[in-house]
Enzyme design. Sequence first.
Site, PDB file in Angstrom:
ATOM      1  N   ARG A   1       0.820  -1.215   0.000  1.00 11.59           N
ATOM      2  CA  ARG A   1       0.000   0.000   0.000  1.00 11.59           C
ATOM      3  C   ARG A   1       0.851   1.261   0.000  1.00 11.59           C
ATOM      4  O   ARG A   1       0.330   2.361  -0.102  1.00 11.59           O
ATOM      5  CB  ARG A   1      -0.918   0.014   1.224  1.00 11.59           C
ATOM      6  CG  ARG A   1      -1.936  -1.093   1.266  1.00 11.59           C
ATOM      7  CD  ARG A   1      -3.012  -0.790   2.297  1.00 11.59           C
ATOM      8  NE  ARG A   1      -2.469  -0.636   3.630  1.00 11.59           N
ATOM      9  CZ  ARG A   1      -2.333  -1.613   4.509  1.00 11.59           C
ATOM     10  NH1 ARG A   1      -2.683  -2.831   4.178  1.00 11.59           N
ATOM     11  NH2 ARG A   1      -1.838  -1.380   5.715  1.00 11.59           N
TER      12      ARG A   1
ATOM     13  N   ARG B   1       7.675   7.167  -5.315  1.00  8.57           N
ATOM     14  CA  ARG B   1       7.435   8.032  -6.470  1.00  8.57           C
ATOM     15  C   ARG B   1       8.737   8.653  -6.932  1.00  8.57           C
ATOM     16  O   ARG B   1       9.548   9.098  -6.114  1.00  8.57           O
ATOM     17  CB  ARG B   1       6.435   9.134  -6.113  1.00  8.57           C
ATOM     18  CG  ARG B   1       5.089   8.585  -5.640  1.00  8.57           C
ATOM     19  CD  ARG B   1       4.047   9.696  -5.612  1.00  8.57           C
ATOM     20  NE  ARG B   1       2.772   9.183  -5.127  1.00  8.57           N
ATOM     21  CZ  ARG B   1       2.169   9.566  -4.015  1.00  8.57           C
ATOM     22  NH1 ARG B   1       2.724  10.518  -3.274  1.00  8.57           N
ATOM     23  NH2 ARG B   1       1.024   9.056  -3.646  1.00  8.57           N
TER      24      ARG B   1
ATOM     25  N   ARG C   1      -3.728  -4.645  16.709  1.00 10.39           N
ATOM     26  CA  ARG C   1      -3.031  -3.542  17.350  1.00 10.39           C
ATOM     27  C   ARG C   1      -4.052  -2.457  17.650  1.00 10.39           C
ATOM     28  O   ARG C   1      -5.007  -2.245  16.897  1.00 10.39           O
ATOM     29  CB  ARG C   1      -1.925  -2.992  16.446  1.00 10.39           C
ATOM     30  CG  ARG C   1      -0.807  -3.951  16.206  1.00 10.39           C
ATOM     31  CD  ARG C   1      -0.046  -4.287  17.485  1.00 10.39           C
ATOM     32  NE  ARG C   1       0.899  -3.218  17.850  1.00 10.39           N
ATOM     33  CZ  ARG C   1       1.670  -3.271  18.922  1.00 10.39           C
ATOM     34  NH1 ARG C   1       1.596  -4.293  19.762  1.00 10.39           N
ATOM     35  NH2 ARG C   1       2.523  -2.289  19.173  1.00 10.39           N
TER      36      ARG C   1
ATOM     37  N   ARG D   1       3.693   8.675  15.878  1.00  6.03           N
ATOM     38  CA  ARG D   1       3.461   9.903  15.119  1.00  6.03           C
ATOM     39  C   ARG D   1       2.805  10.948  16.010  1.00  6.03           C
ATOM     40  O   ARG D   1       2.316  10.637  17.102  1.00  6.03           O
ATOM     41  CB  ARG D   1       2.598   9.636  13.882  1.00  6.03           C
ATOM     42  CG  ARG D   1       1.230   9.032  14.181  1.00  6.03           C
ATOM     43  CD  ARG D   1       0.463   8.782  12.883  1.00  6.03           C
ATOM     44  NE  ARG D   1      -0.868   8.249  13.138  1.00  6.03           N
ATOM     45  CZ  ARG D   1      -1.833   8.131  12.228  1.00  6.03           C
ATOM     46  NH1 ARG D   1      -1.599   8.527  10.981  1.00  6.03           N
ATOM     47  NH2 ARG D   1      -3.017   7.643  12.534  1.00  6.03           N
TER      48      ARG D   1
ATOM     49  N   GLU E   1       0.747   9.724  19.359  1.00  7.05           N
ATOM     50  CA  GLU E   1       0.071   8.442  19.172  1.00  7.05           C
ATOM     51  C   GLU E   1       1.027   7.291  19.472  1.00  7.05           C
ATOM     52  O   GLU E   1       2.159   7.274  18.992  1.00  7.05           O
ATOM     53  CB  GLU E   1      -0.458   8.318  17.738  1.00  7.05           C
ATOM     54  CG  GLU E   1      -1.167   7.011  17.456  1.00  7.05           C
ATOM     55  CD  GLU E   1      -1.742   6.965  16.047  1.00  7.05           C
ATOM     56  OE1 GLU E   1      -1.575   5.920  15.394  1.00  7.05           O
ATOM     57  OE2 GLU E   1      -2.332   7.976  15.600  1.00  7.05           O
TER      58      GLU E   1
ATOM     59  N   TYR F   1      -8.299  -5.483   6.736  1.00  4.60           N
ATOM     60  CA  TYR F   1      -7.964  -4.061   6.710  1.00  4.60           C
ATOM     61  C   TYR F   1      -8.848  -3.399   5.665  1.00  4.60           C
ATOM     62  O   TYR F   1      -8.827  -3.771   4.491  1.00  4.60           O
ATOM     63  CB  TYR F   1      -6.489  -3.841   6.369  1.00  4.60           C
ATOM     64  CG  TYR F   1      -6.121  -2.371   6.407  1.00  4.60           C
ATOM     65  CD1 TYR F   1      -5.677  -1.771   7.579  1.00  4.60           C
ATOM     66  CD2 TYR F   1      -6.268  -1.564   5.279  1.00  4.60           C
ATOM     67  CE1 TYR F   1      -5.369  -0.421   7.631  1.00  4.60           C
ATOM     68  CE2 TYR F   1      -5.973  -0.211   5.319  1.00  4.60           C
ATOM     69  CZ  TYR F   1      -5.519   0.347   6.493  1.00  4.60           C
ATOM     70  OH  TYR F   1      -5.229   1.681   6.538  1.00  4.60           O
TER      71      TYR F   1
ATOM     72  N   ASP G   1     -10.363   0.559   4.395  1.00  3.55           N
ATOM     73  CA  ASP G   1     -10.488   2.002   4.528  1.00  3.55           C
ATOM     74  C   ASP G   1     -11.967   2.383   4.565  1.00  3.55           C
ATOM     75  O   ASP G   1     -12.847   1.564   4.266  1.00  3.55           O
ATOM     76  CB  ASP G   1      -9.789   2.709   3.363  1.00  3.55           C
ATOM     77  CG  ASP G   1      -8.280   2.632   3.474  1.00  3.55           C
ATOM     78  OD1 ASP G   1      -7.764   2.699   4.607  1.00  3.55           O
ATOM     79  OD2 ASP G   1      -7.613   2.503   2.418  1.00  3.55           O
TER      80      ASP G   1
END
Length: 366
Positions: A171, A175, A249, A279, A300, A348, A350
């Site tokens: 995922r 670039r 998690r 983060r 976090e 998982y 979104d």
Amino acid sequence: MKKYLIIGSGFSGSVLAQQLCENNIIHVVEERSHIGGNCYTEKDPETGITLHQYGPHIFNTDNVEVWNYIQQFCEMVPFINRVKSVYQNQVYSLPINLHTINQFFQKDFSPKEARSFIESLSDTSIEVPKNFEEQALKFVGKDLYKAFFHGYTKKQWGCEPTELPASILKRLPVRFNYNDNYYAMPLQGIPRNGYTEIFEKMLDHPNITVTLNKKITAEEIDFSEYDHVFYSGPIDAYFDYKYGRLGYRTVFFEKFTDEGDFQGNAVINYADQEIPHTRIHEHKHFTPWEDHEQTVYFKEFSKETEENDIPYYPKRLQGDIEMLEKYSEEKDKLSNITFIGRLATYRYMDMHHVIAEALETAKRFR
């Protein structure tokens, strides 16, 4: 009119309720004190900043049907998530792009030069990656892997990267231009007034009843009272963990309030393993159309999910998959109930995946 019970008021449950309510009686049961699941947002009483209480949610999709659907309930303001990562006291751009590569290796590569250089770093001995670490080494080589993935991944998942499936890293793109948009999806945004407004509008119908602060177990459900039940909670919890607990998690946060601007960006990752948090997200940067003199930010942390924790990310290690097969066999024996969403299917997903699944499921029950 049919009578449906929906367990959970996140996107799975709320979309189903909204889609089925015109000609049916809907009872939504939610164990938390609010609707919206992990997408719940609220105004901070001290600063007026909209807080994503369970971590940042940036809506991004390539599904036009889902994008158009969600905008019936909110104004989706375009938003680009530009994530940064701190490694050894240097700030880098994520996902790895031409800027990251040139900064990290102190080069001034062109796109073609950078591509050739990264290919030269790839571990060519790995033909088919068997795990996260092998996927990364084949993808970007050992230096970039160590900097941006190794320590962060161990903190986030609580295990060695060699124990995680290679699919997790697929995922994350590399670039060879200066595009620092974290997502590749063409449609991206954040609801102007937060996500809670969406759920309030979805569930605002005379045929929908919502009960909060009520946890339902399989033994408590009277199937005879309903024509069908939709369950969006953890599949192992539904069966009272008879085969054990699936691995998840979870995350927890430390909240801070300050004056002005704390970090100048919505999300900054901390890749060094020695730094305990994964983060920091500063929430006024998720609403750049607003003006706030103060700021709220969250550190976090990630940890293993225990009995009273909210599960976030399915680990899907080998033992989990074997356990899931047993629960799936139990599920398949049941009639009159549909397991839907990230927790009930142990995948998982979104937000846009969850909404699309719920829309498709609703078509079968109208």
